[in-house]
Design a protein around this motif. Structure first.
Motif, mmCIF file in Angstrom:
data_model
loop_
_atom_site.group_PDB
_atom_site.id
_atom_site.type_symbol
_atom_site.label_atom_id
_atom_site.label_comp_id
_atom_site.label_asym_id
_atom_site.label_seq_id
_atom_site.Cartn_x
_atom_site.Cartn_y
_atom_site.Cartn_z
ATOM 1 N N ALA A 77 0.838 -1.200 0.000
ATOM 2 C CA ALA A 77 0.000 0.000 0.000
ATOM 3 C C ALA A 77 0.879 1.258 0.000
ATOM 4 O O ALA A 77 0.579 2.233 -0.694
ATOM 5 C CB ALA A 77 -0.934 0.001 1.210
ATOM 6 N N ARG A 78 1.961 1.222 0.734
ATOM 7 C CA ARG A 78 2.885 2.363 0.766
ATOM 8 C C ARG A 78 3.505 2.597 -0.608
ATOM 9 O O ARG A 78 3.589 3.730 -1.078
ATOM 10 C CB ARG A 78 3.977 2.119 1.807
ATOM 11 C CG ARG A 78 4.931 3.275 1.958
ATOM 12 C CD ARG A 78 5.908 3.034 3.121
ATOM 13 N NE ARG A 78 6.771 4.154 3.296
ATOM 14 C CZ ARG A 78 7.984 4.261 2.741
ATOM 15 N NH1 ARG A 78 8.468 3.294 1.999
ATOM 16 N NH2 ARG A 78 8.723 5.329 2.955
ATOM 17 N N ARG A 79 3.930 1.515 -1.263
ATOM 18 C CA ARG A 79 4.494 1.641 -2.620
ATOM 19 C C ARG A 79 3.467 2.224 -3.585
ATOM 20 O O ARG A 79 3.784 3.098 -4.389
ATOM 21 C CB ARG A 79 4.956 0.281 -3.139
ATOM 22 C CG ARG A 79 6.372 -0.084 -2.791
ATOM 23 C CD ARG A 79 6.851 -1.308 -3.568
ATOM 24 N NE ARG A 79 6.013 -2.471 -3.357
ATOM 25 C CZ ARG A 79 6.138 -3.330 -2.347
ATOM 26 N NH1 ARG A 79 7.077 -3.148 -1.449
ATOM 27 N NH2 ARG A 79 5.338 -4.366 -2.233
ATOM 28 N N HIS A 83 3.644 5.750 -5.735
ATOM 29 C CA HIS A 83 3.419 5.830 -7.183
ATOM 30 C C HIS A 83 2.302 6.825 -7.497
ATOM 31 O O HIS A 83 2.407 7.614 -8.444
ATOM 32 C CB HIS A 83 3.072 4.457 -7.763
ATOM 33 C CG HIS A 83 4.207 3.500 -7.788
ATOM 34 N ND1 HIS A 83 5.407 3.753 -8.411
ATOM 35 C CD2 HIS A 83 4.335 2.260 -7.264
ATOM 36 C CE1 HIS A 83 6.225 2.735 -8.264
ATOM 37 N NE2 HIS A 83 5.600 1.808 -7.562
ATOM 38 N N LEU A 84 1.243 6.797 -6.702
ATOM 39 C CA LEU A 84 0.138 7.734 -6.900
ATOM 40 C C LEU A 84 0.609 9.165 -6.684
ATOM 41 O O LEU A 84 0.286 10.060 -7.475
ATOM 42 C CB LEU A 84 -1.006 7.399 -5.943
ATOM 43 C CG LEU A 84 -2.215 8.322 -5.984
ATOM 44 C CD1 LEU A 84 -2.856 8.330 -7.370
ATOM 45 C CD2 LEU A 84 -3.239 7.895 -4.928
ATOM 46 N N ALA A 86 3.639 10.323 -7.041
ATOM 47 C CA ALA A 86 4.493 10.702 -8.170
ATOM 48 C C ALA A 86 3.646 11.054 -9.387
ATOM 49 O O ALA A 86 3.942 12.032 -10.097
ATOM 50 C CB ALA A 86 5.465 9.573 -8.498
ATOM 51 N N ALA A 87 2.597 10.280 -9.627
ATOM 52 C CA ALA A 87 1.725 10.564 -10.765
ATOM 53 C C ALA A 87 1.004 11.897 -10.584
ATOM 54 O O ALA A 87 0.880 12.690 -11.523
ATOM 55 C CB ALA A 87 0.718 9.433 -10.953
ATOM 56 N N LEU A 88 0.549 12.166 -9.375
ATOM 57 C CA LEU A 88 -0.157 13.418 -9.110
ATOM 58 C C LEU A 88 0.775 14.624 -9.129
ATOM 59 O O LEU A 88 0.325 15.749 -9.345
ATOM 60 C CB LEU A 88 -0.882 13.340 -7.765
ATOM 61 C CG LEU A 88 -2.111 12.435 -7.740
ATOM 62 C CD1 LEU A 88 -2.633 12.294 -6.318
ATOM 63 C CD2 LEU A 88 -3.189 12.946 -8.668
ATOM 64 N N ASP A 89 2.058 14.403 -8.897
ATOM 65 C CA ASP A 89 3.032 15.491 -8.925
ATOM 66 C C ASP A 89 3.422 15.898 -10.345
ATOM 67 O O ASP A 89 4.049 16.933 -10.539
ATOM 68 C CB ASP A 89 4.297 15.114 -8.137
ATOM 69 C CG ASP A 89 4.085 15.208 -6.631
ATOM 70 O OD1 ASP A 89 3.096 15.828 -6.196
ATOM 71 O OD2 ASP A 89 4.917 14.649 -5.897
#
Length: 112
Positions: A77-79, A83-84, A86-89
């Protein structure tokens, strides 16, 4: 390449017999075949965790699979959250970020 002997030292001077038990119990999953296991850094970290759980925290044989499964789920869940994030950034996600923040704000107000 990390051998079983090196892993034993890095995991806190545990015995080869103990590590073999962890492998047989599927708590530790090295690459290779018996007698020719190859461990990675992640295996060393997991071996340290197992040593701490069994030693300092006193987790027994019956509880270990449950504890390791829960920890695996937590780390996964942390990984996924990383990733989420990073995608939102990414610059392309500006509109999505705005909509998500609005949605979160509406949900937060609904709780209060």
């Amino acid at each position: 390449m990390i051998t079983i002997e090196t892993l034993c030292v890095r995991a806190g001077n545990v015995s080869v017999v103990e590590v073999q038990h962890w492998i047989d119990s599927a708590w530790l999953r090295p690459e290779g075949e018996p007698g020719a296991y190859v461990f990675r850094d992640i295996d060393v970290a997991r071996a340290r965790l197992i040593a701490e759980l069994t030693g300092e925290l006193g987790i027994g044989e019956d509880g270990m699979p449950v504890v390791l499964s829960l920890l695996d789920q937590l780390y996964d869940a942390r990984r996924q959250m990383l990733h989420l994030r990073a995608a939102l950034d990414s610059p392309q996600a500006a509109d999505l970020r705005t909509r998500l923040l609005t949605l979160l704000d509406v949900q937060e107000k609904g709780r209060g």
